[in-house]
Design a protein around this motif. Structure first.
Motif, PDB file in Angstrom:
ATOM      1  N   TRP B 282      97.693  89.184  70.989  1.00  0.00           N
ATOM      2  CA  TRP B 282      96.651  88.132  70.984  1.00  0.00           C
ATOM      3  C   TRP B 282      96.717  87.640  69.428  1.00  0.00           C
ATOM      4  O   TRP B 282      96.728  86.300  69.287  1.00  0.00           O
ATOM      5  CB  TRP B 282      95.112  88.490  71.279  1.00  0.00           C
ATOM      6  N   LEU B 283      96.773  88.299  68.329  1.00  0.00           N
ATOM      7  CA  LEU B 283      96.636  87.983  66.992  1.00  0.00           C
ATOM      8  C   LEU B 283      97.956  87.320  66.611  1.00  0.00           C
ATOM      9  O   LEU B 283      97.672  86.327  65.976  1.00  0.00           O
ATOM     10  CB  LEU B 283      96.461  89.183  66.168  1.00  0.00           C
ATOM     11  N   ILE B 284      98.961  87.718  67.230  1.00  0.00           N
ATOM     12  CA  ILE B 284     100.145  87.164  66.692  1.00  0.00           C
ATOM     13  C   ILE B 284     100.209  85.440  67.454  1.00  0.00           C
ATOM     14  O   ILE B 284     100.562  84.618  66.662  1.00  0.00           O
ATOM     15  CB  ILE B 284     101.675  87.730  67.200  1.00  0.00           C
ATOM     16  N   GLY B 285     100.057  85.691  68.605  1.00  0.00           N
ATOM     17  CA  GLY B 285      99.596  84.327  69.232  1.00  0.00           C
ATOM     18  C   GLY B 285      98.745  83.207  68.752  1.00  0.00           C
ATOM     19  O   GLY B 285      98.845  82.212  68.364  1.00  0.00           O
ATOM     20  N   GLU B 286      97.450  83.945  68.557  1.00  0.00           N
ATOM     21  CA  GLU B 286      96.435  83.308  67.771  1.00  0.00           C
ATOM     22  C   GLU B 286      96.837  82.605  66.503  1.00  0.00           C
ATOM     23  O   GLU B 286      96.517  81.645  65.960  1.00  0.00           O
ATOM     24  CB  GLU B 286      95.222  84.021  67.726  1.00  0.00           C
ATOM     25  N   GLU B 299     105.748  79.899  71.105  1.00  0.00           N
ATOM     26  CA  GLU B 299     105.496  81.400  70.959  1.00  0.00           C
ATOM     27  C   GLU B 299     104.134  81.594  71.310  1.00  0.00           C
ATOM     28  O   GLU B 299     103.944  82.881  71.787  1.00  0.00           O
ATOM     29  CB  GLU B 299     106.145  81.976  69.378  1.00  0.00           C
ATOM     30  N   ALA B 300     103.212  81.091  70.767  1.00  0.00           N
ATOM     31  CA  ALA B 300     101.796  81.501  71.004  1.00  0.00           C
ATOM     32  C   ALA B 300     101.590  81.409  72.357  1.00  0.00           C
ATOM     33  O   ALA B 300     100.828  82.547  72.958  1.00  0.00           O
ATOM     34  CB  ALA B 300     100.983  80.234  69.913  1.00  0.00           C
ATOM     35  N   ARG B 301     101.903  80.598  73.181  1.00  0.00           N
ATOM     36  CA  ARG B 301     101.649  80.461  74.586  1.00  0.00           C
ATOM     37  C   ARG B 301     102.118  81.679  75.050  1.00  0.00           C
ATOM     38  O   ARG B 301     101.490  82.530  75.941  1.00  0.00           O
ATOM     39  CB  ARG B 301     102.147  79.163  75.189  1.00  0.00           C
ATOM     40  N   THR B 302     103.618  82.104  74.785  1.00  0.00           N
ATOM     41  CA  THR B 302     103.916  83.237  75.626  1.00  0.00           C
ATOM     42  C   THR B 302     103.400  84.551  75.081  1.00  0.00           C
ATOM     43  O   THR B 302     103.268  85.467  75.945  1.00  0.00           O
ATOM     44  CB  THR B 302     105.569  83.299  74.952  1.00  0.00           C
ATOM     45  N   ARG B 319      90.349  82.618  75.576  1.00  0.00           N
ATOM     46  CA  ARG B 319      89.834  81.623  74.467  1.00  0.00           C
ATOM     47  C   ARG B 319      91.001  80.759  73.999  1.00  0.00           C
ATOM     48  O   ARG B 319      91.120  79.656  73.843  1.00  0.00           O
ATOM     49  CB  ARG B 319      88.819  82.020  73.489  1.00  0.00           C
ATOM     50  N   SER B 320      91.942  81.587  73.295  1.00  0.00           N
ATOM     51  CA  SER B 320      92.981  81.155  72.306  1.00  0.00           C
ATOM     52  C   SER B 320      93.762  80.270  73.259  1.00  0.00           C
ATOM     53  O   SER B 320      94.389  78.972  73.088  1.00  0.00           O
ATOM     54  CB  SER B 320      93.857  82.234  71.845  1.00  0.00           C
ATOM     55  N   LEU B 321      94.231  80.839  74.621  1.00  0.00           N
ATOM     56  CA  LEU B 321      95.050  80.018  75.430  1.00  0.00           C
ATOM     57  C   LEU B 321      94.042  78.871  76.053  1.00  0.00           C
ATOM     58  O   LEU B 321      95.044  77.664  76.331  1.00  0.00           O
ATOM     59  CB  LEU B 321      95.462  80.900  76.574  1.00  0.00           C
ATOM     60  N   ALA B 334      93.899  74.781  81.360  1.00  0.00           N
ATOM     61  CA  ALA B 334      92.981  75.405  80.381  1.00  0.00           C
ATOM     62  C   ALA B 334      91.792  75.663  80.960  1.00  0.00           C
ATOM     63  O   ALA B 334      91.030  76.730  80.589  1.00  0.00           O
ATOM     64  CB  ALA B 334      92.897  74.019  79.170  1.00  0.00           C
ATOM     65  N   ALA B 335      91.182  75.003  82.023  1.00  0.00           N
ATOM     66  CA  ALA B 335      89.923  75.214  82.610  1.00  0.00           C
ATOM     67  C   ALA B 335      89.796  76.658  82.867  1.00  0.00           C
ATOM     68  O   ALA B 335      88.621  77.263  82.590  1.00  0.00           O
ATOM     69  CB  ALA B 335      89.621  74.269  83.854  1.00  0.00           C
ATOM     70  N   PRO B 336      90.661  77.326  83.496  1.00  0.00           N
ATOM     71  CA  PRO B 336      90.265  78.580  84.047  1.00  0.00           C
ATOM     72  C   PRO B 336      90.269  79.584  82.861  1.00  0.00           C
ATOM     73  O   PRO B 336      89.418  80.749  83.002  1.00  0.00           O
ATOM     74  CB  PRO B 336      91.454  79.175  85.126  1.00  0.00           C
ATOM     75  N   HIS B 337      90.783  79.491  82.015  1.00  0.00           N
ATOM     76  CA  HIS B 337      90.974  80.360  80.694  1.00  0.00           C
ATOM     77  C   HIS B 337      89.542  80.109  79.902  1.00  0.00           C
ATOM     78  O   HIS B 337      88.929  80.866  79.341  1.00  0.00           O
ATOM     79  CB  HIS B 337      92.161  80.111  79.868  1.00  0.00           C
ATOM     80  N   LEU B 338      89.333  78.770  79.753  1.00  0.00           N
ATOM     81  CA  LEU B 338      88.018  78.558  79.150  1.00  0.00           C
ATOM     82  C   LEU B 338      86.911  78.987  80.003  1.00  0.00           C
ATOM     83  O   LEU B 338      86.001  79.834  79.220  1.00  0.00           O
ATOM     84  CB  LEU B 338      87.748  76.944  78.811  1.00  0.00           C
ATOM     85  N   ARG B 339      86.812  79.062  81.140  1.00  0.00           N
ATOM     86  CA  ARG B 339      85.769  79.401  81.987  1.00  0.00           C
ATOM     87  C   ARG B 339      85.711  80.932  82.059  1.00  0.00           C
ATOM     88  O   ARG B 339      84.486  81.576  81.906  1.00  0.00           O
ATOM     89  CB  ARG B 339      85.997  79.113  83.570  1.00  0.00           C
ATOM     90  N   ARG B 340      86.957  81.613  82.101  1.00  0.00           N
ATOM     91  CA  ARG B 340      86.884  83.205  82.093  1.00  0.00           C
ATOM     92  C   ARG B 340      86.196  83.846  80.674  1.00  0.00           C
ATOM     93  O   ARG B 340      85.837  84.727  80.590  1.00  0.00           O
ATOM     94  CB  ARG B 340      88.343  83.437  82.309  1.00  0.00           C
TER      95      ARG B 340
END
Lengths: 168, 382
Positions: B282-286, B299-302, B319-321, B334-340
Motif C-alpha cells: 500500500w505504501l509503495i503504491g500510495e 505501478e501504483a494501481r498494480t 481509499r488510495s485505489l 472507483a465507487a466500490p473502493h470508496l464505498r468500501r
C-alpha cells in the motif's frame, strides 16, 4: 479597538476582513493579525502565499489546480511533522467555500513543548493567483470555544481581491 | 575514555538541570518512537561501545526520534537521540556504530560544558547556533523543541577541534569493538551523496554537507594509519533484521514530507525483507500515487490491487485505489473502493471529500413515478 466589527484591509495581500468588536488588529502590513486578550490567548492570522512556495517541514508545495483534499492532507502532514506541535490530533477536515473560492477547513489540537494544549482551526481558500489561509489559534481549554464564533464571522466576512500584476 | 559528565560544580549542576528539562520536553513530545526491539538493538551497540571503552554501559541510553531528517545528537548526561531518517539510510551496524561512538564522545569528553564555558552565556550559544548553522534558517522552533543544549548538539555541533576529538576517540572505540572502520567514512559519503542527489538542505549537523566532509576526511585519515582494516565486522545481516521496521516507518514519513525518491528506496528495501507485507505494498503504491507526475500511476494501481488481493479488509488501500481511479475518470471502478473504505473506516477525517467523490461516481437515479409523490408528513394522531 472598536465597538462594532470593522472591515480592515491588508493592502499587500489584498484581503479584507471584519475585525470583531473589542478585538485589536496589529499591523504587520503583509498579514491581518488580530486578538482580543493577547496573542497567547487567541490569535486570528490571515496570510496569503504564492503557489509553489515550500511548506515548512516538508519538500512539498501547494500548486495551482491542486485538489482541495490533497492540499488539506499536505498541510496536515506538515503539521504532523512540526516538532513544535506535540501529539497532533485531527479534529475535522472538510471542503469549504471562502468568499466564493474553493478550499477547505481543517481543525487540529496539539500540545506545545511546554505542555499547553492548543486548538487550531484553519480555512484555506484556493484562489486563482495564490492561496489564502485564515488561522485561529487558542488554548483548547476555555478560550478556543469562547471565540470560535468570532473566527467564523471573520471568515464569513473575508473579501479576497486579485493580487496586482507584478511589474516588469 | 572519561565517563559522562558528573554534576560536581554549581555550573555543571545548572547544566544538568537544564538538560533534564530539555530531555523531559523531548520525551513527552510524541516524536519518540516506541519500538522496543529497535531500541534494544541500538542499546546493545551503545553498551558494546561503552564496555570496550572501559565505560559503564548503564551511563548511556539511546532513543529513536520519528523524523526523516538526518540527525543524531547526545546530551552531556549520556542520553543519545537518533532520527529514523539517519538510521534508514545506513546499510550496516558498523556505520551505525560510527555515528553512535562519535556522539558518545561528546558526552564523555564534556563537550557541552566546554562549549558553555567558551561561550559564557545562553545568548552566546544561541548566537553561535545562528552563525554556524546558516541553513537552519529560523532556528527558534528547534530551540523550542530541543532546548539550547539539544540545539547546540543537533544543529551546529561543537567546535572543529571537539568534533575531531569525537571522530578520533569514536574511531578508537569502533576498533576496540572489532567493527570495520572503513564503514565510518563510507556512511558519511553515503549521506553526502544522498544530499547532493536530491539537492536537499537540512537543518541538522549530519545533514550539513561541510560537516559530513569533515567527518569523512577525519575517518579516512584515521583508517590510513591502521592495519588489518579488512578484518573488521560490518554486521549487515544483524542490522538489516533489527532495523527493518524503521524502513517502513520512515518510508511513510519521507512520503508525507514529499521526498518520494527516498520513500521509494526505503519502502522497496523493506519489501525485499518482508515480501508478505500488505502495508508496504500500500505504501509503495500510495507513494507513487501522491508523487503525481513524478510517480508511476500504473505501478501504483498494480501495487494497490496486489495489497487488496492479499487483504481485502485493508482500508487505506481501498481509499488510495478509489481516489486514483476517480482521478483517472474511471468512476464506476472507483465507487466500490470508496464505498468500501468508508464502510471500513468510520472515523476517516477526510470522509466529506470521499463522500462527495462517491456521489459523482454513483449519481442518484431519478425517482420512479410511483415514488415521486411526496410522502404525507406524520401527524400527531397517527
Amino acid at each position: 479597538m472598536t465597538d462594532s466589527a470593522t472591515p480592515q484591509t491588508a493592502k499587500k495581500i489584498q484581503v479584507t476582513a471584519n475585525v470583531p468588536a473589542g478585538w485589536a488588529r496589529f499591523t504587520p502590513e503583509k498579514d491581518l493579525v488580530m486578538t482580543k486578550d493577547g496573542f497567547l490567548l487567541q490569535t486570528i492570522r490571515i496570510t496569503r502565499a504564492a503557489y509553489g512556495s515550500k511548506i515548512e517541514n516538508t519538500d512539498r508545495t501547494i500548486t495551482k489546480g491542486m485538489e482541495d483534499q490533497d492540499a488539506a492532507q499536505l498541510l496536515l502532514d506538515a503539521f504532523a511533522a512540526d516538532q513544535s506541535r506535540h501529539n497532533l490530533a485531527i479534529v475535522s477536515n472538510t471542503p469549504a467555500t471562502i468568499d466564493g473560492h474553493p478550499g477547505f477547513r481543517i481543525e487540529v489540537t496539539y500540545k506545545t513543548p511546554e505542555g499547553l494544549t492548543i486548538h487550531e482551526t484553519a480555512y484555506v481558500a484556493l484562489v486563482d493567483d495564490s492561496y489564502v489561509i485564515a488561522r485561529y489559534t487558542a488554548p483548547d481549554r476555555h478560550y478556543h470555544e469562547l471565540h470560535s464564533g468570532a473566527f467564523e464571522q471573520v471568515v464569513q466576512s473575508l473579501k479576497i481581491a486579485p493580487l496586482p500584476a507584478k511589474k516588469g | 575514555m572519561a565517563q559522562p559528565l558528573d554534576a560536581t560544580t554549581i555550573e555543571e549542576q545548572g547544566l544538568w538541570q537544564r538538560v533534564a528539562e530539555e530531555q523531559a520536553a523531548l520525551d513527552r513530545s510524541g516524536f519518540i518512537l516506541q519500538e522496543p526491539e529497535v531500541e534494544a538493538y541500538l542499546q546493545s551497540i551503545v553498551d558494546r561501545l561503552a564496555t570496550s571503552g572501559g565505560l559503564q554501559a548503564e551511563d548511556f541510553s539511546v532513543k529513536l526520534v520519528r523524523d526523516p531528517t538526518l540527525n543524531a545528537f547526545a546530551y552531556p548526561n549520556g542520553r543519545l537521540y537518533l532520527h529514523t531518517g539517519l538510521l534508514a539510510r545506513m546499510l550496516n551496524e558498523a556505520q551505525l556504530a560510527s555515528v553512535l561512538a562519535h556522539e558518545m564522545v561528546h558526552a564523555t569528553h564534556e563537550h557541552a560544558l566546554k562549549s558553555q564555558r567558551s561561550l559564557k552565556t545562553k545568548t552566546g550559544i544561541l548566537q553561535a547556533i545562528s552563525l554556524s548553522a546558516p541553513i537552519a534558517g529560523d532556528y527558534t522552533p528547534l530551540v523550542d523543541l530541543l532546548g539550547v543544549y539539544g540545539t547546540a548538539a543537533a544543529v551546529s555541533g561543537y567546535s572543529k577541534g571537539l568534533e575531531t576529538e569525537a571522530d578520533e576517540v569514536g574511531w578508537q572505540h569502533m576498533r576496540a569493538c572489532g567493527y570495520d572502520t572503513r564503514e565510518a567514512p563510507a556512511v558519511f559519503r553515503l549521506l553526502m551523496a544522498d544530499l547532493s542527489a536530491h539537492e536537499r538542505k537540512e537543518p541538522f549537523f549530519f545533514g550539513t554537507h561541510p560537516k559530513l566532509v569533515d567527518r569523512e576526511k577525519n575517518f579516512a585519515r584515521l583508517n590510513k594509519s591502521a592495519r588489518d582494516l579488512a578484518d573488521g565486522e560490518k554486521g549487515e545481516e544483524r542490522f538489516a533484521e533489527a532495523t527493518r521496521r524503521v524502513l517502513l516507518l520512515n518510508g511513510e514519513l519521507e512520503m508525507r514530507a514529499g521526498r518520494h525518491d527516498a520513500a521509494r528506496d526505503q519502502l522497496w528495501r523493506y519489501r525485499a525483507a518482508d515480501p508478505a507485507s500488505v502495508r508496504v505494498r500500500w505504501l509503495i503504491g500510495e507513494n507513487e500515487r501522491v508523487a503525481g507526475a513524478h510517480g508511476d500511476q500504473k505501478e501504483a494501481r498494480t501495487l494497490l490491487e496486489e495489497a487488496l488481493a492479499m487483504d481485502e479488509t485493508f482500508a487505506p488501500a481501498h481509499r488510495s485505489l478509489g481516489i486514483l481511479l476517480y482521478r483517472a475518470g474511471e468512476l464506476a471502478a472507483a465507487a466500490p473502493h470508496l464505498r468500501r473504505f468508508l464502510d471500513l473506516d468510520r472515523t476517516a477525517h477526510d470522509r466529506a471529500y470521499l463522500e462527495a467523490y462517491l456521489r459523482l461516481c454513483e449519481p442518484t437515479p431519478p425517482p420512479a413515478a410511483s415514488e415521486a409523490a411526496p410522502t404525507p408528513a406524520p401527524t400527531s394522531e397517527s
